[in-house]
Design a protein around this motif. Sequence first.
Motif, mmCIF file in Angstrom:
data_model
loop_
_atom_site.group_PDB
_atom_site.id
_atom_site.type_symbol
_atom_site.label_atom_id
_atom_site.label_comp_id
_atom_site.label_asym_id
_atom_site.label_seq_id
_atom_site.Cartn_x
_atom_site.Cartn_y
_atom_site.Cartn_z
ATOM 1 N N UNK A 181 3.305 0.538 -6.012
ATOM 2 C CA UNK A 181 3.889 -0.685 -5.459
ATOM 3 C C UNK A 181 4.152 -0.536 -3.964
ATOM 4 N N UNK A 182 4.774 0.583 -3.577
ATOM 5 C CA UNK A 182 5.080 0.794 -2.169
ATOM 6 C C UNK A 182 3.816 0.996 -1.341
ATOM 7 N N UNK A 183 2.820 1.673 -1.911
ATOM 8 C CA UNK A 183 1.573 1.898 -1.181
ATOM 9 C C UNK A 183 0.878 0.578 -0.875
ATOM 10 N N UNK A 184 0.842 -0.313 -1.848
ATOM 11 C CA UNK A 184 0.192 -1.615 -1.631
ATOM 12 C C UNK A 184 0.972 -2.452 -0.632
ATOM 13 N N UNK A 185 2.295 -2.379 -0.684
ATOM 14 C CA UNK A 185 3.114 -3.111 0.270
ATOM 15 C C UNK A 185 2.933 -2.555 1.684
ATOM 16 N N UNK A 186 2.858 -1.233 1.780
ATOM 17 C CA UNK A 186 2.651 -0.595 3.078
ATOM 18 C C UNK A 186 1.304 -0.991 3.668
ATOM 19 N N UNK A 187 0.278 -1.055 2.830
ATOM 20 C CA UNK A 187 -1.043 -1.466 3.311
ATOM 21 C C UNK A 187 -0.995 -2.876 3.877
ATOM 22 N N UNK A 188 -0.245 -3.757 3.233
ATOM 23 C CA UNK A 188 -0.153 -5.136 3.711
ATOM 24 C C UNK A 188 0.624 -5.233 5.020
#
Length: 464
Positions: A75-82
């Motif tokens: 979840x955090x990785x995808x948010x960080x990518x965005x």
Amino acid sequence: MTTAAPATAPTTELTVLDPRDGSTVGTVAAATDEEVRAAVATARRAARDWARTAPEERGKALRAAADRLAEHAQELAELNARETGKPVEESLGGVMAGVGTLHQYAELGPVHRGHSLRGSVLAADYTVAEPRGVVVALTPWNDPVAVAAGLLGAAVVTGNTVVHKPSERCPHVGARLGQILAEALPAGVLTTVTGGAAVGELLTALPDVDVLAHVGSTATGEAIARAAVGTGAHVIRENGGNDALVVDDDVDPVWAAGQAALGAFANSGQICVAVERIYVHRAVAEPFLEALAEEARRRNSGGTLAPLVDERMREEVHRQVADSVAHGAVVLEGAQVPEGPGAFYPATVLSGCTPGMTVMAEETFGPVAPVQVVDSFDEGLRLAAADRYGLAATVLTGRIAHAQRAVAELPVGTLKVNNVFGGAPGGAAQPRRASGAGFGYGPELLDEMTQVKVVHVEMPPTAG
């Protein structure tokens, strides 16, 4: 930042755009003046009980926080990518590095101890490491989870309470990280506040803060250090770098170009210890430059380079490149702002650079490899040392005498020989000069988060 707090921290919103396509990620409210002060007051109220909590229990709580972070890693990785444009796979690596750091501190914290001292055989002399109190942690956007985990973990496990302000460039990641970790900790031990410069200024000016821990720009770090003169807070700061790479005449120029490309283009150059300036021996300069330009072309044509964090960063990177070209640098690859959405910037190689050019004198924080040809290893070493920063440097050489001279002569916190990103687990370094001060990571960070009390105990004289 300024040293004086504003009368009120203005209520604003932070709107973040995805640097890959310009779409809106979301909006986060900046903390008000009252909310900032309340967060510090909450940390202060919780500080006494948390400091008295057994170290083993603090370690257990931090271990639980690490496990929760692992559960939410994707979840955090995808948010960080965005929010920052960092690819999901690389972002996930950063989150898991944060998990590992929290586990490391969960183990090291309970065994962090003082020392016995040699005195009278009829007395006991020793030191005790005590928590400093309330820690304000100001963390960056380029590796937001891993860096924050280090500062937060070391502070919490040594008995401090923390107020964390993540970068305004990734407030969603910072806020969610705070929620995840705080759920495993007692109330008040970790509080997250979001906001921009005004929130940071207020936090650094409050007198009830005992430690200011900052990873970010040199300008902000220097402002924090000035603010701490007035409040008495202990300062830990890892700030900008302008890391040099020196290429000797006895190394394979193609291999050296690969090292230079890795150091300059990884994470699109948005790494504190990225290679920022290159000094290559004239004897290998031509094949080195050809290979480095090819490395850049490969990244540009393959579409593997992530965008910069936002258009403001891209404008600054291109400003430095354009200014250097105007002063005589030669473009071998890149140096053009691409058309289309997002904040992409190409891998760029510049030759003919000189010390006065902006890309050689300042931290660029983009995928730019500026190269100056030198006539000797001595010249390269001298130019590498002549800089106001002191974070890290790399030398590529097959001569042990040259490597030893680099160790002795380069005024940096970390020196790497024949590997731009080499280093053993558990390492720690003290940045120098404009790059900051204090241990910002590793086991020594536990020492930064504590203060030493010397104790002397002996029996009173017997009566009669």
